[in-house]
Design an enzyme around this catalytic site. Structure first.
Site, PDB file in Angstrom:
ATOM      1  N   SER A 184      52.620  18.296   6.757  1.00  0.00           N
ATOM      2  CA  SER A 184      53.290  19.207   5.824  1.00  0.00           C
ATOM      3  C   SER A 184      52.514  20.524   5.772  1.00  0.00           C
ATOM      4  O   SER A 184      52.366  21.181   6.801  1.00  0.00           O
ATOM      5  CB  SER A 184      53.428  18.540   4.454  1.00  0.00           C
ATOM      6  OG  SER A 184      54.372  19.212   3.648  1.00  0.00           O
TER       7      SER A 184
ATOM      8  N   GLU B 176      63.319  14.631   6.454  1.00  0.00           N
ATOM      9  CA  GLU B 176      62.197  15.084   5.646  1.00  0.00           C
ATOM     10  C   GLU B 176      62.551  15.243   4.155  1.00  0.00           C
ATOM     11  O   GLU B 176      61.856  14.738   3.281  1.00  0.00           O
ATOM     12  CB  GLU B 176      61.686  16.436   6.176  1.00  0.00           C
ATOM     13  CG  GLU B 176      61.175  16.414   7.600  1.00  0.00           C
ATOM     14  CD  GLU B 176      59.729  15.987   7.702  1.00  0.00           C
ATOM     15  OE1 GLU B 176      59.112  15.685   6.656  1.00  0.00           O
ATOM     16  OE2 GLU B 176      59.212  15.943   8.839  1.00  0.00           O
TER      17      GLU B 176
ATOM     18  N   HIS C  11      60.029  12.505   4.254  1.00  0.00           N
ATOM     19  CA  HIS C  11      58.776  13.249   4.297  1.00  0.00           C
ATOM     20  C   HIS C  11      57.610  12.310   3.981  1.00  0.00           C
ATOM     21  O   HIS C  11      57.700  11.484   3.069  1.00  0.00           O
ATOM     22  CB  HIS C  11      58.845  14.378   3.257  1.00  0.00           C
ATOM     23  CG  HIS C  11      57.837  15.457   3.430  1.00  0.00           C
ATOM     24  ND1 HIS C  11      57.674  16.155   4.611  1.00  0.00           N
ATOM     25  CD2 HIS C  11      56.938  15.994   2.556  1.00  0.00           C
ATOM     26  CE1 HIS C  11      56.728  17.062   4.450  1.00  0.00           C
ATOM     27  NE2 HIS C  11      56.258  16.986   3.224  1.00  0.00           N
TER      28      HIS C  11
END
Length: 535
Positions: free
Chosen positions: A228, A353, A457
């Site tokens: 991320s 995600e 995610h």
């Protein structure tokens, strides 16, 4: 006798509350860094039955927690460039995680990332199977340096998921680093150095270069990795000429590049100062309690229906900024110009995600036309029908699912393809006689979580670290996530860190192949074809 993280002592200290008392000196291990001696603790490394990584592996490793690489960024140093930690006398206990830049409860997060109070927030954690310098002429073990995510305003290197135990088992020294977050790390201040969080990364990586051999690592084989915002961090570093000597491989999971425009960064800083009734200077912001700056930052960056569009279109307001000094231009432009072309890169994303952003509204959204939601999220009119055709399988699962896939594509999956394109342009621009360009490998993480029903995610992080037995796993992955997939993915990561090749074909051309991590995994030509209508 109890001990405090970062204190010096001349005799072994007892374990902290909640841990058993050490059996004696044999439980400890000491290493000399350039700033002074540190004391860590031995731990066992457990090899699971059926482990695919092969070989005997290390049976134990040592953890050195909370080693300061810089002076505490407080007082006059709060908005300054990081200052290397001055030497100490005696032995520094490195037995507990040191303070984190993240303050208080970060709220609902998918990765357990605890906050640790205190001032000495610029520190590293070193996990090593061989805490001794290699013999004369030896090269030491390959090194993984992990930069945590959290949107550049949250996250913690003290997460149990980031423990290097499994990498140690497979012969990789692992380091997790901290850095200043949010406005303290990245906010514009008229008379302060820019990109203070980036400068923290650089100083931490310099610490690794200067000290990791003492922990059994090879400073000539350092791979930086992150997820991320951490993935964005390692791509930012890959595109920085000033950072090229600090690492030799890059592994970017779900990279969120910031590349904040200087005008936007300055406008944000001035607005925050105005809201606080302070001058936009070091003195002005320094006169505000830390809690007040955090409160204003949270108000200015809170994600909601009115701000989602600007985040999608403009990116995050706090993060690495194009300052013309450290970061000379947008990362993709740097890569296309050939910066970092000699450094191998693995990157990719999970399939969905941000689909979880619509999880709570899924029932309401089933009555909303898919075209209406996609247009509201920024879908160009001429690409709507081609996109729905290319993603018919996802669209069949409802409006929430196709909306989440579109968000994931815009923010992560198209970005990965643009990095591949930029790297190819950088290789093509190399002059005759220039150093050879290194490979770029692409992946997709597609295994659907048993908790969410899709690959959300953060889902790939515990597979990368091979820590499916860690805490808080079921809310992310559901019960019994596939250990065989973790074995395979983690083994590929170990191979890349050790050799610069993860073991599948490199990504080339407008329809690159990628490794698809699923059960079973596979190499798929044109693996990101469903993103095509957005390119």
């Amino acid at each position: 006798m109890s001990h405090t993280p970062g204190t010096e002592s001349s005799a072994p200290a007892a374990a902290s509350s909640g841990e058993r008392e050490p059996d004696g000196p044999a439980e400890f291990v000491e290493v000399d860094t350039l700033a002074g001696r540190v004391r860590g603790r031995w731990r066992p490394t457990v090899r699971r039955a059926g482990d695919a990584s092969g070989g005997g592996g290390a049976e134990r490793s040592a953890a050195f927690l909370g080693i300061p690489f810089a002076e505490p960024p407080v007082g006059e140093l709060r908005f300054a460039a990081p200052v290397p930690k001055s030497p100490w006398t005696g032995t520094l206990d490195a037995l507990e995680f040191a303070p984190t830049a993240q303050r208080g409860d970060p709220g609902v997060t998918l990765i357990p990332e605890p906050s640790v109070p205190g001032e000495s927030t610029l520190n590293v954690n070193v996990f090593t199977p061989s805490p001794t310098a290699p013999a004369s002429g030896g090269s030491g073990l390959p090194v993984l340096v992990w930069i945590h995510g959290g949107g550049y305003f949250a996250g913690s290197p003290a997460s149990p998921w980031y423990d290097g135990r499994s990498f140690n088992r497979d012969g990789v020294v692992t380091v997790t680093i901290s850095y200043r977050l949010g406005f303290d790390g990245f906010g514009w201040i008229a008379d302060a150095p820019s990109n203070r969080g980036v400068r923290d990364w650089l100083l931490a990586l310099e610490w690794v270069q200067r000290n990791i051999a003492a922990f059994g690592g090879d400073p000539g084989r350092v791979t930086i990795a992150g997820q991320s915002a951490g993935g964005g961090a390692v791509l930012t570093l890959l595109g920085m000429p000033a950072a090229q000597h600090l690492f030799h491989g890059v592994y970017a999971l779900s990279a969120a590049l910031a590349d904040v425009a200087p005008a936007r960064s300055e406008a944000f800083g001035r607005a925050l100062a105005a809201e606080a009734g302070a001058e936009p200077t070091r003195a002005g912001f320094g006169g505000l309690p830390e809690e007040r700056v955090l409160e204003l930052q949270k108000q200015a960056t809170e994600l909601g229906p009115d701000t989602l569009g600007s985040i999608i279109d403009e990116g995050l307001p706090l993060g690495p900024t194009i300052d013309g000094e450290l970061i000379e231009r947008p990362t993709l432009e740097s890569l296309a110009a050939g910066v970092g072309r000699g450094i191998p890169l693995v990157l990719g994303a999970t399939d969905d995600e941000f689909t979880m952003a619509f999880a709570e509204a899924e029932k309401k959204l089933r009555w909303v036309p898919k075209s209406l939601l996609l247009k509201k999220l920024g879908m160009p009119k001429d690409r709507l029908k081609p996109y729905l055709r290319a993603n018919a399988d996802v669209a069949a699962k409802g409006t929430a699912r196709i909306g989440g896939r579109f968000l994931s594509d815009r923010m992560f999956r198209t970005a990965a393809l643009r990095v591949v394109e930029a790297r190819e342009a950088g290789a093509a621009s190399a002059s005759a006689g220039a150093d050879a360009s290194a490979g770029t490998w692409l992946y997709r993480f597609s295994w659907p979580s048993g908790a969410f029903g899709f690959a959300e995610h953060c889902l790939d992080v515990p597979f990368f670290f091979d820590c499916l037995d860690g805490p808080a796993m079921e809310p992310l992955a559901g019960p019994n996530p596939p250990q065989a997939l973790a074995d395979e993915l983690h083994t590929a990561a170990v191979a890349f860190i050790g050799t610069g090749d993860p073991g599948w074909p490199t990504a080339h051309g407008p329809a690159p192949a990628a490794k698809v991590w699923d059960v079973p995994s596979r190499v798929q030509p044109d693996a990101y074809a469903s993103v095509g209508p957005l390119r």
